[in-house]
Design an enzyme around this catalytic site. Structure first.
Site, short mmCIF file in Angstrom:
data_model
loop_
_atom_site.label_atom_id
_atom_site.label_comp_id
_atom_site.label_asym_id
_atom_site.label_seq_id
_atom_site.Cartn_x
_atom_site.Cartn_y
_atom_site.Cartn_z
N GLU A 1 8.29 16.46 75.10
CA GLU A 1 9.31 16.02 74.20
C GLU A 1 8.63 16.59 72.59
O GLU A 1 7.66 16.13 72.05
CB GLU A 1 9.60 14.60 74.01
CG GLU A 1 10.71 14.36 72.85
CD GLU A 1 11.07 13.01 72.83
OE1 GLU A 1 10.87 12.06 73.82
OE2 GLU A 1 11.33 12.37 71.77
N SER B 1 14.25 15.14 69.62
CA SER B 1 15.37 14.21 70.40
C SER B 1 16.55 14.27 69.49
O SER B 1 16.67 13.73 68.32
CB SER B 1 14.80 12.96 70.60
OG SER B 1 15.62 12.18 71.28
#
Length: 423
Positions: free
Chosen positions: A347, A350
């Site tokens: 990640e 987001s």
RNA sequence: GGAGAGGUGGCUGAGCUGGUCGAAGGCGCUCGACUCGAAAUCGAGUAGGCUGUGAAAGGCCUCGUGGGUUCGAAUCCCACCCUCUCCGCCA
């Protein structure tokens, strides 16, 4: 925060929608307290009404020179009752608020079913993963080899999960911030430089408090917190405001340092830049019309993706499943960048639509038409991008056999070198 | 940090010797009249939250925030927050 009236009138519907999160929730306590509160409210308001009417009468009698003493005495008793009931109501209010503040947002219908990250849905991939004819090194080894990252001294000066960037490493960090800010500002986002410390109301507004107090750094003896993301100050910029419909969508980009206590993350990603107590991030924030917010989420996600594309970093977009989205979010796309040494996507951004969940907490509204009643806006945000993880990705994806790292084309004007080599 | 002034509705600005003050006046805004149209002018309207109800009506709360005094507080008392001016300190 969910609409209390919705929870009250359709508890089954709310419960069912929240079941998708696989979080064990009950509303019985809430419903009982709420009913009790409203019953008492009617009682106490009747008494207050009586007090108001009688007080007015006392005033008139005094003016007319009459004796109002009996009425005044009577009111003293009534006041006692009011005081007691008010006390109980205040207690109920607190309990109800506490419950409401801890209920997560309802996932959007387009969010896939699922329990945890295993069930997240890959939406698309971009870029070619690099092929190395030598063993690929993790970014911390590359960084230490080039003497541009210093974890040892970060630990000495502060503690674990703090790092020094040096030389071209420091410049790379700064170059990325500037490149991202320039790109987003050019795309129409208004540049903001926010405070890095906020009060508790801001933390409540965006949903970090009261539930996630342990994840944050709080200043000793003050109701001030180090921000975990620029989302907090930037979204709260418009707290308790009514915006003009023409102003929507409001789009901001902001650089900030981010501070996270990372409670419960002990032992995870202990090496390198992936998980630090302090890191830099460029954040995108939008306040949108409710009817346009999902459109805006797609655009915001694309805007974040464009940074990765410009940097030539392979990534994929994942739509988080209902069980994995954050507490305040109704829908979230994660951008995951390819990290060769991890042999996986990690990640790096987001992007979420919070619908009116934050707006209700932070009281951010807009007026749809000149005389119309104000409604809650929808808030969105996304990383555009996390700088430390971007550095990791660049070091790993652009590493060469001799330990040097090629500087992505778009960063060269900022870096003023084409390759990072050991000096 | 010290001294002083102040925080009232979308804005401006009264009220602050306690009693129809949720709050005058002005500006702005909305609707209407006038006009071919506009300006000007005139008339009406113009905070939010909670509660209540089928929907209303109604009720309660809010004059920075939280307490207190009182039958009754924008008005009196206390604490805190914020803004402004001057002084000090400081990147």
């Amino acid at each position: 925060m969910l609409d209390i009236r919705r929870v009250r009138s359709n508890p089954q519907e709310v419960l069912k929608a929240l079941e998708r999160r696989h979080a064990d929730l009950k509303l019985d306590a809430f419903l009982a307290l709420d009913e009790q509160r409203r019953r008492l409210l009617v009682e106490v308001e009747t008494l207050k009404n009586q007090r108001n009417t009688v007080s007015e009468q006392v005033g008139k009698m005094k003016k007319a020179g009459q004796d109002a003493e009996p009425l005044m005495l009577q009111m003293r008793d009534v006041n006692q009752g009011i005081k007691e009931k008010d006390e109980i109501i205040r207690g109920l209010d607190e309990k109800i608020q506490a419950i409401l503040y801890n209920i997560p947002n309802i996932p959007h219908t387009s969010v896939p079913e699922g329990k945890d990250e295993q069930d997240n849905l890959e939406v698309r991939r971009w870029g070619e993963r690099p092929q190395f004819d030598f063993p690929a090194k993790p970014h911390w080894e590359i960084g230490e080899g080039l003497d541009i990252l210093d974890f040892e001294r970060g630990g000495k000066v502060t503690g674990a999960r703090f790092t020094f960037y040096k030389g071209l490493g420091a410049r790379l960090e700064r170059a990325l911030i500037n490149f991202m800010m320039d790109t987003h500002a050019h795309a129409g986002y208004t540049e903001v430089f926010p405070p890095f410390i906020v009060n508790k109301y801001s933390m409540i507004g965006t949903g970090q408090l009261p539930k996630f107090a342990d994840d944050m750094f709080k200043l000793d003896g003050l109701d001030y917190y180090l921000i975990p993301t620029a989302e907090v100050p930037v979204t709260n910029m418009h707290r308790a405001e009514v915006l003009d419909v023409q102003e929507l969508p409001k789009a901001y980009c902001a650089y900030s340092a981010c501070f996270r206590a990372e409670a419960g993350a002990a032992g995870r990603d202990t090496r390198g830049l992936i998980r630090q107590h302090q890191f830099n991030k460029v954040e995108l924030v939008k306040l949108a019309h409710p009817e346009k917010s999902y459109e805006e989420l797609e655009k915001l996600t694309n805007d974040a993706e464009r940074i990765l594309q410009a940097l030539g970093l392979p990534y994929r977009v994942v739509c988080l499943c209902a069980g994995d989205i954050g507490f305040s979010s109704a829908k979230t796309y994660d951008l995951e960048v390819w990290l060769p040494s991890f042999n996986t996507y990690r990640e790096i951004s987001s992007c979420s639509n919070f619908e009116d969940f934050q707006a209700r907490r932070a009281d951010i509204k807009f007026r749809p038409a000149p005389k119309a009643k104000a409604e809650f806006v929808h808030t969105l945000n996304g990383s555009g991008l996390a700088i430390g993880r971007t550095v990791s990705a660049i070091l790993e994806n652009y590493q060469q056999a001799d330990g040097s790292v090629i500087v992505p084309e778009v960063l060269r004007p900022y870096m003023r070198v084409d390759v990072i080599t050991k000096r």
